[in-house]
Each structure stands twice: as C-alpha cells, then as structure tokens.
Design a protein around this motif. Sequence first.
Motif, mmCIF file in Angstrom:
data_model
loop_
_atom_site.group_PDB
_atom_site.id
_atom_site.type_symbol
_atom_site.label_atom_id
_atom_site.label_comp_id
_atom_site.label_asym_id
_atom_site.label_seq_id
_atom_site.Cartn_x
_atom_site.Cartn_y
_atom_site.Cartn_z
ATOM 1 N N ILE A 18 -2.945 -11.908 5.154
ATOM 2 C CA ILE A 18 -1.741 -11.186 5.291
ATOM 3 C C ILE A 18 -1.520 -10.526 6.453
ATOM 4 C CG2 ILE A 18 -0.691 -9.411 4.072
ATOM 5 C CD1 ILE A 18 -2.476 -9.907 1.472
ATOM 6 N N ARG A 19 -0.232 -10.747 6.765
ATOM 7 C CA ARG A 19 0.141 -9.969 8.025
ATOM 8 C C ARG A 19 1.479 -9.435 8.168
ATOM 9 N NH1 ARG A 19 -1.161 -7.810 13.216
ATOM 10 N NH2 ARG A 19 0.595 -8.044 14.354
ATOM 11 N N LYS A 20 1.471 -7.937 8.521
ATOM 12 C CA LYS A 20 2.787 -7.155 8.530
ATOM 13 C C LYS A 20 2.673 -6.478 9.840
ATOM 14 C CE LYS A 20 5.990 -4.499 7.077
ATOM 15 N NZ LYS A 20 6.850 -4.317 6.239
ATOM 16 N N ARG B 127 2.319 -9.000 -1.673
ATOM 17 C CA ARG B 127 2.477 -8.478 -0.174
ATOM 18 C C ARG B 127 4.006 -7.851 -0.291
ATOM 19 N NH1 ARG B 127 6.049 -10.819 2.325
ATOM 20 N NH2 ARG B 127 5.813 -12.918 1.103
ATOM 21 N N GLU B 128 4.837 -8.331 -0.942
ATOM 22 C CA GLU B 128 6.370 -7.846 -0.857
ATOM 23 C C GLU B 128 6.245 -6.375 -1.645
ATOM 24 O OE1 GLU B 128 9.536 -7.508 0.525
ATOM 25 O OE2 GLU B 128 8.532 -9.398 0.850
ATOM 26 N N GLN B 129 5.600 -6.272 -2.557
ATOM 27 C CA GLN B 129 5.494 -5.091 -3.524
ATOM 28 C C GLN B 129 4.703 -3.762 -2.640
ATOM 29 O OE1 GLN B 129 3.795 -5.713 -7.282
ATOM 30 N NE2 GLN B 129 5.396 -6.593 -8.040
ATOM 31 N N TYR B 130 3.679 -4.056 -1.903
ATOM 32 C CA TYR B 130 2.963 -3.371 -1.266
ATOM 33 C C TYR B 130 3.268 -2.900 0.316
ATOM 34 C CZ TYR B 130 0.274 -2.486 -5.234
ATOM 35 O OH TYR B 130 0.045 -2.322 -6.724
ATOM 36 N N PHE B 131 3.503 -4.048 0.912
ATOM 37 C CA PHE B 131 4.057 -4.100 2.312
ATOM 38 C C PHE B 131 5.527 -4.199 2.604
ATOM 39 C CE2 PHE B 131 -0.182 -5.395 1.807
ATOM 40 C CZ PHE B 131 -0.983 -4.503 2.344
ATOM 41 N N GLU B 132 6.479 -4.364 1.723
ATOM 42 C CA GLU B 132 7.483 -4.543 2.078
ATOM 43 C C GLU B 132 8.146 -5.751 3.072
ATOM 44 O OE1 GLU B 132 9.145 -0.741 2.474
ATOM 45 O OE2 GLU B 132 8.827 -0.388 0.213
ATOM 46 N N GLY B 133 7.283 -6.759 2.979
ATOM 47 C CA GLY B 133 7.683 -7.798 4.060
ATOM 48 C C GLY B 133 6.321 -8.392 4.510
ATOM 49 N N GLY B 134 6.525 -9.012 5.959
ATOM 50 C CA GLY B 134 5.233 -9.736 6.364
ATOM 51 C C GLY B 134 5.239 -11.031 5.766
ATOM 52 N N SER C 160 4.454 4.984 16.131
ATOM 53 C CA SER C 160 5.661 4.355 16.703
ATOM 54 C C SER C 160 5.984 2.948 16.353
ATOM 55 C CB SER C 160 5.689 4.748 18.177
ATOM 56 O OG SER C 160 5.906 5.878 18.460
ATOM 57 N N GLU C 161 4.665 2.127 16.416
ATOM 58 C CA GLU C 161 4.702 0.734 15.978
ATOM 59 C C GLU C 161 3.390 0.315 15.697
ATOM 60 O OE1 GLU C 161 5.190 -1.946 19.139
ATOM 61 O OE2 GLU C 161 5.985 -0.453 20.597
ATOM 62 N N GLY C 162 3.233 -0.807 15.060
ATOM 63 C CA GLY C 162 1.822 -1.061 14.637
ATOM 64 C C GLY C 162 2.090 -2.621 13.884
ATOM 65 N N GLY C 163 0.870 -2.902 13.552
ATOM 66 C CA GLY C 163 0.871 -3.942 12.413
ATOM 67 C C GLY C 163 -0.372 -3.787 11.568
ATOM 68 N N TRP C 164 -0.382 -4.700 10.645
ATOM 69 C CA TRP C 164 -1.638 -4.685 9.863
ATOM 70 C C TRP C 164 -2.001 -6.238 9.502
ATOM 71 C CZ3 TRP C 164 -2.887 -6.457 4.792
ATOM 72 C CH2 TRP C 164 -3.848 -5.886 4.116
ATOM 73 N N SER C 165 -3.151 -6.740 9.770
ATOM 74 C CA SER C 165 -3.686 -8.162 9.446
ATOM 75 C C SER C 165 -4.930 -7.880 8.674
ATOM 76 C CB SER C 165 -4.104 -8.692 10.627
ATOM 77 O OG SER C 165 -2.994 -8.893 11.516
#
Length: 105
Positions: A61-63, A35-42, A84-89
């Motif tokens: 996984i949530r970002k 998660r840290e490598q591909y999404f840089e957080g979450g 502008s903004e969004g998320g990934w679950s």
Amino acid sequence: PWSNKYSPPLDDGILPPDDLRRMEAAANAAFEAYREQYFEGGVSSVYAWRTPAGFAAAVAIRKDGAAAAHPLPEGADPATATVSEGGWSSIHVIDAAVNDAEKRT
C-alpha cells in the motif's frame, strides 16, 4: 495484479494457479476498499504465489500526502507544527501453511 499480465510481457513469467489467482483477485478488491476507506486514496496491490507448505502473499500500500503550506506563527511552540507533506508505504507478507485436510482440489 489486476490484469495477471506482465508489463512489459515476459515469455517465462510465473503466474499463479487458478485457485490462487481467484484468492489474489479477491484480496486486491478487499485491500482496495480498505485503502480507500482508511487512506482516502493511494494505490494497493496483492501478489500471491505457491510455497512448498501452501502459499504466500504480499500486500503493498502506498499513499502520498499532498504538499500544503502550514507556516508556524512567530513564537509558536514547535510541538504544535503540522506535517506539510509526506507519504506512507506499507508491505506485509503472509506465509500460510496448508495441511492435507485443508487442501481443495
């Protein structure tokens, strides 16, 4: 999943057996790195439990994306707009059957 404790505490909460708990902890560490490598957080969590045929696990996984202003210039093609903004679950469920020859004691 990191502490193997319910919050708030449950008197009748189910916990995985030791071998499955070790696998769950290793999977949590692996998916934290992914998660840290591909999404840089979450945030990410892995939960494992026994099934009649072996075991199952859920990976969540949530970002959330940070809100940012990206105004589109007058007359610009809308296809060039940025988010502008969004998320990934994401939730993935794994169901593994284990035969007698593969079982560890």
